[in-house]
Enzyme design. Structure first.
Site, short mmCIF file in Angstrom:
data_model
loop_
_atom_site.label_atom_id
_atom_site.label_comp_id
_atom_site.label_asym_id
_atom_site.label_seq_id
_atom_site.Cartn_x
_atom_site.Cartn_y
_atom_site.Cartn_z
N GLU A 153 0.87 -1.19 0.00
CA GLU A 153 0.00 0.00 0.00
C GLU A 153 0.89 1.23 0.00
OE1 GLU A 153 -2.97 0.12 3.19
OE2 GLU A 153 -2.82 2.30 3.27
N GLU A 158 -2.65 11.67 2.81
CA GLU A 158 -3.53 11.12 3.84
C GLU A 158 -3.38 11.94 5.12
OE1 GLU A 158 -2.63 7.08 4.99
OE2 GLU A 158 -4.65 6.77 5.77
#
Ligand code: NAG
Ligand code: NAG
Ligand code: NAG
Length: 365
Positions: A153, A158
């Site tokens: 990932e 974020e």
């Protein structure tokens, strides 16, 4: 190291094109330069995505809605901007209804139909991101066809709540650790931890961008309220077998090469983050990755740090879930807005097909 590698690839490409010329093939593209392989932009932005509608794997107070529902309720749509005659994709959340009890707040998780592998340059021209208490927005790449974190990932942008900086993070199976190579390969962010499997991959290895940094002679915010106030930024991510780099540029300071058909990251200034070093095979640890844009609420990250980040005192509401459930009006400005996301592949190689599309919880057009 990088230079040598590039030279090697160039030499191979030259050989390949010579031999293919002899064999009469002429569709060979040089493997040393990037070219466009996927384009999510303007009025066709959503065409290359499906909506994930399963239960949130990260346990948020969210109801990930399907494309038809999201379009008809205005969660997915377009913002027209007269000032530059642009049509920008908007990915919002429900800001009218309460979500009592265990109900999730309606939101969207877009997953690309295409998948990408090492030798990818992803350029996201972002004008707005969700910011505020209860929110957990992310623009990221998730390995497909295997149980997390086996195919890796890559979190490009974020944050949680109103954090004013971007946390760029890799999550992998055991055996991938990054060097803190700020001396040899300078980057503006701060490496928190080198082991990308830390906390059984939940923590991963993260580089926190500074809240603001210099771009085009001005302070540019990497995330948060200030990011929206400046109308966002252009985030570029390069993923090669040797590492992963993330840049953010003021729109006025985008390298000329990035606007050309064959962008060359070697010409870019130092990045915000550089995950590199011999402790990780970046082509093996990350595979067949789909692009995801989502807005979550609470859950494994934002929910867990509600009190630690003082959101209980700040909002006067004890829990993240209660805040998200009871205060729909707080989420009017909780939306992503994009001019475009463009993906370039090295050597013009084809993109893969997301094998998860069509499985339960995936693939709702
Ligand atoms: C959750 O989303 C689905 C669409 O995917 C919708 O039909 C359903 O009504 C939503 N649930 C709630 C409680 O709004
Ligand atoms: C606005 O953009 C559209 C679509 O790209 C184009 O057809 C039109 O001519 C543009 N209008 C102006 C005033 O630039
Ligand atoms: C990486 O190096 C920087 C600058 O020397 C330092 O501030 C940071 O703590 C280091 N990170 C790790 C995980 O060692």
């Amino acid at each position: 190291m990088n230079k040598l590698f590039n030279t090697g690839v160039l030499a191979l490409a030259t050989l390949a094109s010579i031999s293919s010329a002899h064999e009469g093939h002429n569709e060979n593209k040089p493997s040393s330069s990037y070219s466009l392989v996927a384009d999510y932009s303007g009025p066709t932005f959503f065409d290359g995505f499906v909506t994930f509608t399963g239960p949130d794997p990260t346990h948020g107070k969210v109801n990930y809605t399907d494309k038809a529902f999201a379009a008809s309720t205005g969660l997915l749509g377009f913002n027209y901007h007269q000032e530059d005659n642009s049509t920008r994709a908007r990915i919002g959340v429900d800001s009218t209804d309460k979500a009592p009890g265990n109900a999730g707040r309606n939101s969207v998780r877009l997953t690309s139909k295409a998948t990408f592998n090492a030798g990818t340059l992803l350029v996201a021209d972002i004008t707005h991101m969700p910011v505020g208490p209860g929110l957990w927005p992310a623009l990221w790449l998730l390995g497909t066809g295997a149980e997390w974190p086996a195919a890796g990932e890559i979190d490009i942008l974020e944050t949680v709540h109103d954090t004013p900086y971007n946390a760029m993070t890799l999550h992998t199976a055991p055996g991938c650790s990054v060097a803190n190579s700020s001396a040899s390969a300078p980057f503006a962010g701060h490496l928190q931890n080198p082991d990308c499997n830390a906390g059984s991959a939940m923590t991963g290895c993260s580089i926190h961008a500074p809240a603001t940094f210099q771009s085009d002679g001005k302070n540019l915010a990497s995330a948060g309220e200030a990011f929206n106030a400046q109308a966002g930024a252009v985030y570029a991510t390069e993923w090669t077998p040797h590492g992963i780099k993330v840049w953010a540029f003021a729109r006025s300071a985008v390298p000329a090469s990035l606007n050309s058909p064959n962008p060359d990251p070697n010409s870019f200034p130092p990045p915000l983050a550089s995950f590199s070093g011999p402790g990780c095979d970046y082509a093996e640890s990350f595979r067949d990755m789909a692009l995801i844009v989502n807005t979550d609420f609470c859950g494994d990250w934002a929910g867990r740090v509600w009190e630690k980040m003082g959101k209980d005192k700040g909002t006067g509401v004890k829990s993240c879930e209660e805040f998200v459930g009871e205060r729909p009006g707080e989420f009017k400005d909780a939306f992503w807005e994009f001019y475009s996301i463009r993906v370039f592949g090295l050597g013009g190689k084809d993109v893969g097909k997301n094998p998860d599309v069509g499985r339960e919880g995936f693939g709702v057009l």
